[in-house]
Design a protein around this motif. Structure first.
Motif, PDB file in Angstrom:
ATOM      1  N   ASP A  90      11.645   7.282  -6.524  1.00 27.94           N
ATOM      2  CA  ASP A  90      11.139   7.181  -7.734  1.00 27.94           C
ATOM      3  C   ASP A  90      10.734   5.554  -7.827  1.00 27.94           C
ATOM      4  N   ASN A  91      11.654   4.479  -8.131  1.00 35.25           N
ATOM      5  CA  ASN A  91      11.086   3.358  -8.358  1.00 35.25           C
ATOM      6  C   ASN A  91      11.793   2.315  -7.147  1.00 35.25           C
ATOM      7  N   THR A  92      11.166   1.149  -6.950  1.00 32.44           N
ATOM      8  CA  THR A  92      11.673   0.317  -5.764  1.00 32.44           C
ATOM      9  C   THR A  92      11.464  -0.973  -6.504  1.00 32.44           C
TER      10      THR A  92
ATOM     11  N   PRO B 261      -0.347   1.937 -20.468  1.00 31.26           N
ATOM     12  CA  PRO B 261       0.177   0.881 -19.686  1.00 31.26           C
ATOM     13  C   PRO B 261       1.821   1.216 -19.424  1.00 31.26           C
ATOM     14  N   HIS B 262       1.837   1.351 -18.272  1.00 32.87           N
ATOM     15  CA  HIS B 262       3.245   2.001 -17.783  1.00 32.87           C
ATOM     16  C   HIS B 262       3.963   0.625 -17.455  1.00 32.87           C
ATOM     17  N   ASP B 263       3.434  -0.295 -16.666  1.00 30.65           N
ATOM     18  CA  ASP B 263       4.236  -1.556 -16.334  1.00 30.65           C
ATOM     19  C   ASP B 263       3.266  -2.644 -16.524  1.00 30.65           C
TER      20      ASP B 263
ATOM     21  N   VAL C   1       2.325   8.788  -4.891  1.00 35.88           N
ATOM     22  CA  VAL C   1       2.755   7.388  -4.540  1.00 35.88           C
ATOM     23  C   VAL C   1       3.105   6.767  -5.776  1.00 35.88           C
ATOM     24  N   HIS C   2       4.638   6.542  -6.158  1.00 36.37           N
ATOM     25  CA  HIS C   2       4.994   6.058  -7.478  1.00 36.37           C
ATOM     26  C   HIS C   2       5.338   4.366  -7.491  1.00 36.37           C
ATOM     27  N   GLY C   3       6.694   4.477  -7.301  1.00 35.17           N
ATOM     28  CA  GLY C   3       7.095   3.135  -7.181  1.00 35.17           C
ATOM     29  C   GLY C   3       6.443   2.135  -6.351  1.00 35.17           C
TER      30      GLY C   3
ATOM     31  N   PRO D 280      18.496   8.449 -11.818  1.00 37.54           N
ATOM     32  CA  PRO D 280      18.155   7.110 -12.108  1.00 37.54           C
ATOM     33  C   PRO D 280      16.502   6.877 -12.036  1.00 37.54           C
ATOM     34  N   HIS D 281      16.152   5.891 -12.715  1.00 32.74           N
ATOM     35  CA  HIS D 281      14.586   5.737 -12.662  1.00 32.74           C
ATOM     36  C   HIS D 281      14.364   4.250 -12.155  1.00 32.74           C
ATOM     37  N   GLY D 282      14.248   3.292 -13.160  1.00 35.07           N
ATOM     38  CA  GLY D 282      13.725   2.011 -12.842  1.00 35.07           C
ATOM     39  C   GLY D 282      14.755   1.219 -11.893  1.00 35.07           C
TER      40      GLY D 282
ATOM     41  N   SER E 282      -2.655   4.671 -12.375  1.00 36.08           N
ATOM     42  CA  SER E 282      -2.071   3.272 -11.913  1.00 36.08           C
ATOM     43  C   SER E 282      -0.835   3.161 -12.601  1.00 36.08           C
ATOM     44  N   HIS E 283      -0.056   2.881 -12.019  1.00 36.01           N
ATOM     45  CA  HIS E 283       1.525   2.523 -12.546  1.00 36.01           C
ATOM     46  C   HIS E 283       1.937   0.982 -12.282  1.00 36.01           C
ATOM     47  N   HIS E 284       1.971   0.447 -11.134  1.00 34.36           N
ATOM     48  CA  HIS E 284       2.924  -0.830 -10.931  1.00 34.36           C
ATOM     49  C   HIS E 284       2.096  -1.845 -10.293  1.00 34.36           C
ATOM     50  N   PRO E 285       1.590  -2.817 -11.255  1.00 33.41           N
ATOM     51  CA  PRO E 285       0.856  -4.007 -10.709  1.00 33.41           C
ATOM     52  C   PRO E 285       2.051  -4.980 -10.342  1.00 33.41           C
TER      53      PRO E 285
HETATM   54  S1  CUK Z   1       7.377   4.626 -14.287  1.00 34.36           S
HETATM   55 CU1  CUK Z   1       6.187   4.933 -16.376  1.00 34.36          CU
HETATM   56  S2  CUK Z   1       8.033   4.362 -17.690  1.00 34.36           S
HETATM   57 CU2  CUK Z   1       5.749   5.246 -13.444  1.00 34.36          CU
HETATM   58 CU3  CUK Z   1       7.218   2.673 -13.606  1.00 34.36          CU
HETATM   59 CU4  CUK Z   1       9.011   4.137 -15.538  1.00 34.36          CU
END
Ligand code: CUK
Length: 631
Positions: free
Chosen positions: A239-241, A487-489, A176-178, A320-322, A127-130
């Protein structure tokens, strides 16, 4: 105020400096080839002192007092979501989601298996993004959504019961990521990124080595039904959204526009991009029937590749990432990762980008240099942004308007401060910082490594969730919080937004199907204790009131499939019972007024004791009964 106990004595500082130095020996290799940051932490340490407004939040929550905020933390590859209290940083509860959980029986009970549906057999998750559902850009306390990168799933947590109530596997994608929610006018959609590129027709027949057939998809899920609404095919991966505050645009970072299949190829070009999705254009294409379906499912896939009306591609420095939306609704910020910069995209210029009045790059109003490895950015209510620098192990505080002014040639230093964190921060998040209610009080840095900050726990170490007071002009580190992987997020929600139930409503949908079965069996679960035989299947209905079950014995035959259905009649808040069948791997939680059920095979002859495994009463040990299994 409880802040003083954070102050390092000189020994601590020395220890920290030494280990940081050793550590950066390694980081420097990872970061080789990246331009050096223009400012150092030391340069800021001295300047801000004189006129500064002191950070003065209290982190002390005295015994018996309640925290001001709920934190919802991803549990990373533990697969769960955790509820924290802030500012105390006490872990209040765990919500098992993609994992199985022995205490609550999540993944073991019939109710949880129904919710997990086609993925009930999977015991792992990542799990990444709550993110919480919103109304008009503010948390509405209804749901928290979370992605499972490991098995391409999205789940929903109901905040009245703090349990997962829906889960889907997203088709046509891998990893499924961001994940984010539509912020305005309300959360109609949950959006998430398919990260790993795969052939659109992924049937293993021909062409699976032909990378030109690989795609990543943007996934749009109906938040209320938790069914796929549509998907959008893009160029490159995702990646992220994040979403805007107008209900018009979503934005996603792409780190592999090259469609490379190994590290070297993935980072070969100098630029990747941010994809902007126009929601209105997507919905119009859907309505006009401009989509295809793939792999035997009926999810509409729209074509949002370059040149389509649905998307625009804004070139940004590579990998880019976040992706973070500023809470004033003005900007998307794409975090550079391999570039020491972040790219600020003006949302009010996107209409012109879509109508081709300006070029995509013209929507970028500044690209401030912050330091090495910018991953994610959070915001306060005073125009400041806080960006994690993974390689520098720092948080860079900077002013958004100053960064734009500097980009336009004004002589102004947009950097406000750099704070050392411990160590290698990934996400950070401010209190209510992704909403219009951002309040500028707290910042969390989720550090991937803790190294020397805690008593050594063997080769595997905890992560370090650090709490930072941002209420003053200078960030102040006030708490080190060890956390299990990973804890990613997180999000930080004011307690006024949430009203969880104290006991279960008897008609709750969570166990409605179990109640329907009882009705078919002619059993009133609130008054009756009864065994129903249905061929080789046996359903055992029993009540519980501390310290007894409504049934102290029942009989089955060896090899029967037994379902035990327990209804907890206790009305008193917190009198949770459990049901455990010894030597069968069977256990679950039954909170006040809930019904819970679990199914297993009676594969051991003779006397099998069951007992209550959630301590409920002075005579809790006596709360047990026998299952007689006739051979
Ligand atoms: S990602 Cu882990 S540090 Cu899955 Cu939101 Cu950027």
């Amino acid at each position: 105020l409880g802040l003083d106990n954070n102050a390092n004595n000189s020994n601590d500082v020395k220890l920290e400096d030494e280990s940081r130095r050793k550590f950066f020996g390694k980081s420097a290799i990872i970061g080789a080839g990246v331009v050096a940051a223009p400012m150092t932490a030391a340069m800021f340490a001295s300047s801000a002192k004189a006129k500064a407004k002191e950070a003065a939040n209290s982190i002390t929550v005295h015994p018996g007092e309640l925290d001001e905020y709920y934190g919802f933390w991803s549990g990373g590859h533990s697969g769960e979501v955790r509820i924290m209290g802030l500012p105390s940083m006490r872990e209040l509860m765990r919500i098992p989601v993609f994992n199985i959980d022995a205490a609550t029986g999540w993944g073991l009970t019939d109710e949880s298996k129904r919710i997990k549906g086609d993925s009930a057999h999977l015991l792992a998750g990542d799990s990444h993004h709550p993110h919480m559902s919103m109304t008009d850009g503010r948390y509405n306390g209804k749901y928290v959504f979370i992605n499972d990168k490991a098995n391409s799933r999205v789940a929903r947590i109901r905040c009245d019961i703090m349990k997962c109530d829906k889960m889907i596997t997203v088709p046509n994608v891998q990893a499924v990521h961001g994940l984010r929610v539509q912020k305005a006018p309300y959360t109609k959609y949950v959006v998430c990124n398919g990260e790993f590129e795969i052939p659109m027709k992924n049937d293993g027949k021909d062409g699976m080595r032909d990378v030109s057939t690989y795609r990543s998809l943007y996934n749009v899920i109906n938040a209320e039904t938790m069914e796929m609404a549509f998907q959008v095919m893009v160029d490159g991966n995702l990646d992220n959204t994040d979403a805007d505050f107008d209900g018009k645009y979503f934005a996603s970072t792409c780190y592999n526009s090259e469609m490379g299949m190994n590290l070297g190829d993935m980072i070969s070009s100098e630029r990747d991009h941010v994809v902007i999705f126009s929601l209105a254009a997507c919905e119009a294409a859907l309505k006009a029937g401009k989509f295809k379906t793939y792999n035997g499912n009926d999810v509409p896939v729209l074509d949002g590749r370059k040149g389509s009306a649905l998307t625009r591609y804004i070139p940004v420095p590579k990998s880019p990432h976040g992706l973070n939306t500023s809470p004033d609704g003005k900007y998307f910020v794409a975090n550079g990762k391999l570039s020491p910069t972040v790219s600020i995209i003006a949302i009010d210029k996107l209409d012109d980008v879509f109508s081709d009045k300006i070029k995509p790059r013209d929507a970028i109003v500044a690209e401030p240099e912050l330091g090495l490895g910018p991953l994610h950015t959070a915001f306060d209510n005073r125009g400041n942004a806080y960006t994690t620098l993974f390689l520098d192990s720092q948080i860079a505080k900077w002013n958004v308007q100053d960064a734009i002014d500097a980009h336009n040639g004004k002589k102004v230093n947009y950097l406000r401060q750099k704070l050392d964190v411990h160590y290698q921060p990934g996400h950070n998040h401010t209190s209510q910082g992704e909403t219009r209610d951002t309040d500028g009080k707290w910042l969390i840095a989720l550090c991937k490594f803790s190294k020397d900050r805690f008593l050594p726990t063997g080769p595997l170490k905890p992560e370090n969730d650090q709490l930072i007071d941002i209420s003053g002009d200078e960030m102040k580190l006030v708490h080190d919080g060890p956390a299990f992987a990973e804890p990613h997020d997180c999000i930080i929600v004011h307690r006024s937004k949430l009203k969880p139930f104290k006991v279960w409503p008897r008609d709750d949908l969570f166990f409605a199907e179990t109640h329907a079965q009882a009705k078919k069996d002619g059993v009133d679960v609130y008054t009756q204790n009864k065994v129903i035989r249905d061929g080789k299947k046996v359903r055992v209905y029993m009540t519980s009131v501390a310290p007894t079950y409504g049934m102290s014995e029942f009989t089955v035959k060896l090899g029967d499939e037994v379902t035990v259905i327990v209804t907890n009649l206790d009305m008193v808040e917190d009198v949770t019972h459990g049901f455990c069948m010894t030597n069968h791997g069977v256990q679950m939680e039954v909170a006040p007024q809930a019904t819970a059920s679990i199914t297993f095979t009676a594969n051991k002859p003779g006397v099998q004791w069951y007992y209550c495994n959630w301590f409920c009463h002075a005579l809790h040990m006596e709360m047990r009964g026998r299952m007689f299994v006739e051979a």
